[in-house]
Design an enzyme around this catalytic site. Structure first.
Site, mmCIF file in Angstrom:
data_model
loop_
_atom_site.group_PDB
_atom_site.id
_atom_site.type_symbol
_atom_site.label_atom_id
_atom_site.label_comp_id
_atom_site.label_asym_id
_atom_site.label_seq_id
_atom_site.Cartn_x
_atom_site.Cartn_y
_atom_site.Cartn_z
ATOM 1 N N HIS A 1 17.889 24.158 44.886
ATOM 2 C CA HIS A 1 18.817 24.269 43.753
ATOM 3 C C HIS A 1 19.604 22.977 43.592
ATOM 4 C CE1 HIS A 1 21.234 26.385 40.786
ATOM 5 N NE2 HIS A 1 22.315 25.854 41.343
ATOM 6 N N ARG B 1 22.103 28.072 35.712
ATOM 7 C CA ARG B 1 21.318 27.110 34.956
ATOM 8 C C ARG B 1 22.039 25.776 34.793
ATOM 9 N NH1 ARG B 1 17.418 29.506 31.614
ATOM 10 N NH2 ARG B 1 16.749 31.497 32.498
ATOM 11 N N GLU C 1 49.952 43.222 39.080
ATOM 12 C CA GLU C 1 50.680 44.322 39.725
ATOM 13 C C GLU C 1 49.811 45.566 39.908
ATOM 14 O OE1 GLU C 1 53.988 45.230 40.579
ATOM 15 O OE2 GLU C 1 54.943 43.279 40.400
ATOM 16 N N ARG D 1 49.367 38.218 47.081
ATOM 17 C CA ARG D 1 48.653 38.669 45.884
ATOM 18 C C ARG D 1 47.718 37.535 45.468
ATOM 19 N NH1 ARG D 1 52.786 40.690 41.938
ATOM 20 N NH2 ARG D 1 52.850 42.540 43.258
#
EC number: 2.1.2.13
Length: 667
Positions: A104, A114, A434, A619
């Site tokens: 690749h 691609r 949240e 988070r």
């Protein structure tokens, strides 16, 4: 070792020759027939195979049972794919005991998919490479056998980079193939969290959008110049192709696409300017930029841009409820930079959008969504894309006014959702980070992460569950009634015009605004629970670019999708954010206008937010959907965002002080 080879393009030729050089027993070569519509600048695998006296085939569908059976009869030990354009079925891959390996053209897991050579140039990367990896069911996702890095220079084009990649492939295969003959190599699993995916490119993707920076446009020119169709724009109905260009760090006050000079031919961009070194008219020759200007009659102050439609095409009408808010006013600015959009907005104030009021493509009404329901329904019917951005989104209000949060954030927005269903309109709905609550995943994934909230007596979760329930309602309307929707989840967007200092004075603002108010007023910076909570801060300009692409929705790519928009690399604790702000504050040119720093003060969350509050330690978003669907990557470092946000509020505070009555100043 017996091998079956699937190959195409120059890299296919390199792979085929490398296998022959390493002494593999090549049983058959599968390739593609030439496409008469393609500019073939690369070598022929079929010819190389013929020169090596190898059997070569070009089936329409290599995964057809007849071809699978023929491959089975050849009893390969290993399968190789070198730039072969079709996926191989699991059935074919299972025929080789050593498995299948693909070469690749990128450093996986980045740039799966691609056209990786073109994409790395479009995105301004400075490094790429080639990867040999084991093939699995998911494209380009298998464990890695080896990689070879390639540096990208500022002047590389797709063609010069292709040559570098060809050499890199040769070096990598010369190293790996002899070792693979001796036995299986150790393989390294790819890190899915780092993966990005890019789709195929077409000639139409070469169209220049002048509101982008000169650096970005020049990257596009490099990515699609010869032998590809080229980057292009229009002078009226006439197309011009730009083959070579140079970005200029030039300050101007012209609209993007405006010609600044004709010798050299220079065009204004959203940031900087682009010098056109060589180009070509639709029926003209490849010429220097100044000659191109002469041939096409290009003069100073004329604008290049999209091709005018023969039939007048109506602008896309975007309805933004909460247009004066942080996201709303920045999004309006971005939409109005593009001639394809017309913005209709409603809000209870207009201070942040006053700069747009004279724009004929901007229509504003001052009002409240809970009162102006008839106006809203009429404009949902009239507009094409609906963004209901009105919500209470400050943590202190979740415990202070939970019912008001529910009434506005859920009930009022549900009416808007139902009107979108009624009139078959597309809704782009602001979900929130949240909704993930206390999710225990390291990264919050839109499609797999659990949404975990606290007990009922922790009222801070009313915002989270109101938003989550709306997400679920919208999803259900999409499944059952065909509602076109996209849910986007912002992760701590920051920048100028985020809240205001008055909101911070009553505690109803985001964290950074509250911290800036403490610095401005000389009060201690309060760090809730010591400020240990970590968040991933995202620059508003990065966020808005992603949101703009969602609204653009090329080929319907965003329909029915949930997309996190955040910057995982900008993770910092609230304390670290405060310290960064303090450093910028002390070094700011307006520092002398404000009192001395009063220090940090740790405070318990219950004392600050009130009873019923509960926080989360971190988070962190997964942004694989944003990368894959939007081809978007956040670029702006947190320090820049903090500096610009602080500067905005300090200048506003100085103006506020200057405008204050004398008796107030002396109080």
């Amino acid at each position: 070792m017996k091998a079956i080879v699937f190959a195409y393009h120059d890299i296919g030729c390199v792979g085929l020759n490398a296998l022959a050089e390493a002494g593999y027993d090549i049983q058959a070569v599968f390739t593609h027939t030439d496409n008469p519509g393609e500019n073939r600048f690369f070598s022929s695998v079929a010819r190389v195979a013929a020169d090596l006296a190898l059997p070569v085939f070009a089936p329409e569908d290599v995964n057809h049972p007849l071809w699978v059976e023929r491959i089975r009869e050849l009893q390969p030990d290993i399968i190789f794919s070198f730039y072969y354009r079709n996926m191989l079925s699991d059935e074919i891959l299972s025929l080789a005991p050593q498995g299948g390996f693909n070469l690749h053209g990128s450093l996986l897991p980045q740039y799966r998919g691609r056209a990786p050579i073109n994409w790395v140039l479009v995105n301004g990367e400075t490094e790429t490479g080639v990867t040999l990896h084991q093939m699995v069911k998911k494209a380009d996702a298998g464990p890695i056998a080896g990689q070879y890095k390639v540096a990208i220079s500022d002047v590389d084009t797709a063609l010069t980079l292709h040559a570098k990649m060809r050499d890199a492939a040769q070096e990598l295969l010369r190293n790996l193939l002899p070792r693979m003959k001796e036995g299986p190599l150790p393989l390294t699993p790819q890190k899915e969290a780092d993966a990005s995916y890019f789709g195929r490119r077409t000639a139409a993707d070469g169209e220049i959008h002048w509101q982008k920076s000169a650096f970005t446009i020049n990257n596009l020119v490099r990515a699609v110049t010869e032998p590809y169709p080229g980057a292009f724009s229009y002078l009226g109905q006439r197309k011009l192709t730009i083959w070579r260009s140079r970005p200029l760090d030039l300050v101007h006050n012209k609209l993007p696409g405006t010609v600044l000079s004709t010798a050299p031919l220079t065009v204004a961009c959203g940031e900087g300017a682009l010098e056109i070194i060589t180009g070509q008219g639709e029926a003209g020759l490849y010429v220097q930029g100044d000659r191109l200007a002469q041939e096409m009659g290009i003069v100073t102050d004329v604008r290049l841009g999209n091709k005018p439609s023969n039939t007048l095409k109506r602008r896309t009408r975007v309805l933004i409820l909460g247009v004066n808010g942080f996201i709303g006013n920045h999004l309006t600015e971005r939409l109005l930079q593009d001639d394809r959009y017309e913005v209709y907005g409603l809000d209870i104030g207009s201070d942040a959008i006053s700069r747009f009021l004279g724009n004929p493509a901007f229509h504003f009404v001052e009002g409240d969504i809970s009162i102006h329901s008839e106006w809203i329904e009429y404009h949902i019917k009239k507009c094409d894309v609906i963004l209901p951005l009105v919500a209470i989104a400050t943590p202190i209000e979740y415990t202070r006014n939970p019912l008001r949060v529910f009434e506005l954030d859920f009930e009022e927005n549900l009416k808007i959702v139902r009107d979108c269903v009624k009139y078959n309109k597309r809704i782009v709905f602001p979900s929130t980070s949240e909704v993930y609550g206390m999710c225990d995943d390291k990264e919050f994934d839109e499609d797999t992460s659990r949404l975990i909230v606290g007990p009922i007596n922790k009222q801070r979760w009313i915002y989270s569950v109101s938003k989550q329930l709306l997400d679920r309602v919208i999803w259900a309307y999409g499944v059952k009634e065909g509602l076109k929707f996209t849910l986007f989840r912002p992760f701590n967007w920051m920048g100028p015009r985020l809240d205001n200092l008055d909101a911070a004075r009553i505690g109803s603002s985001r964290a950074i605004t509250q911290l800036i108010l403490n610095l401005v007023e000389g009060s201690p910076i309060k760090l809730v629970d010591g400020g240990a909570q970590k968040r991933c801060f995202t620059d508003i300009h990065d966020g808005i670019e992603a949101l703009f692409r969602i609204i653009e929705n090329r080929d319907g790519c965003c329909d029915g999708q949930i997309i996190n928009i955040g910057n995982p690399t900008n993770e910092a604790s609230i304390r670290e954010l405060a310290e960064m702000l303090l450093t910028s504050f002390e070094n700011h040119e307006l520092r002398d206008h404000f009192p001395p720093f009063a220090g940090f003060k740790d405070i318990e969350s219950s004392a600050y937010y009130g009873k019923g509050y509960q926080d989360v330690e971190y988070r962190t978003p997964s942004i694989k959907n944003a990368r894959r669907i939007l081809h978007w990557q956040p670029e702006i470092a947190m320090q820049q965002t903090v500096t610009e946000t602080l500067d905005f509020f300090l200048r506003a505070a100085v103006i506020e002080k200057t405008a204050a009555p004398k008796d107030e100043l002396n109080a």
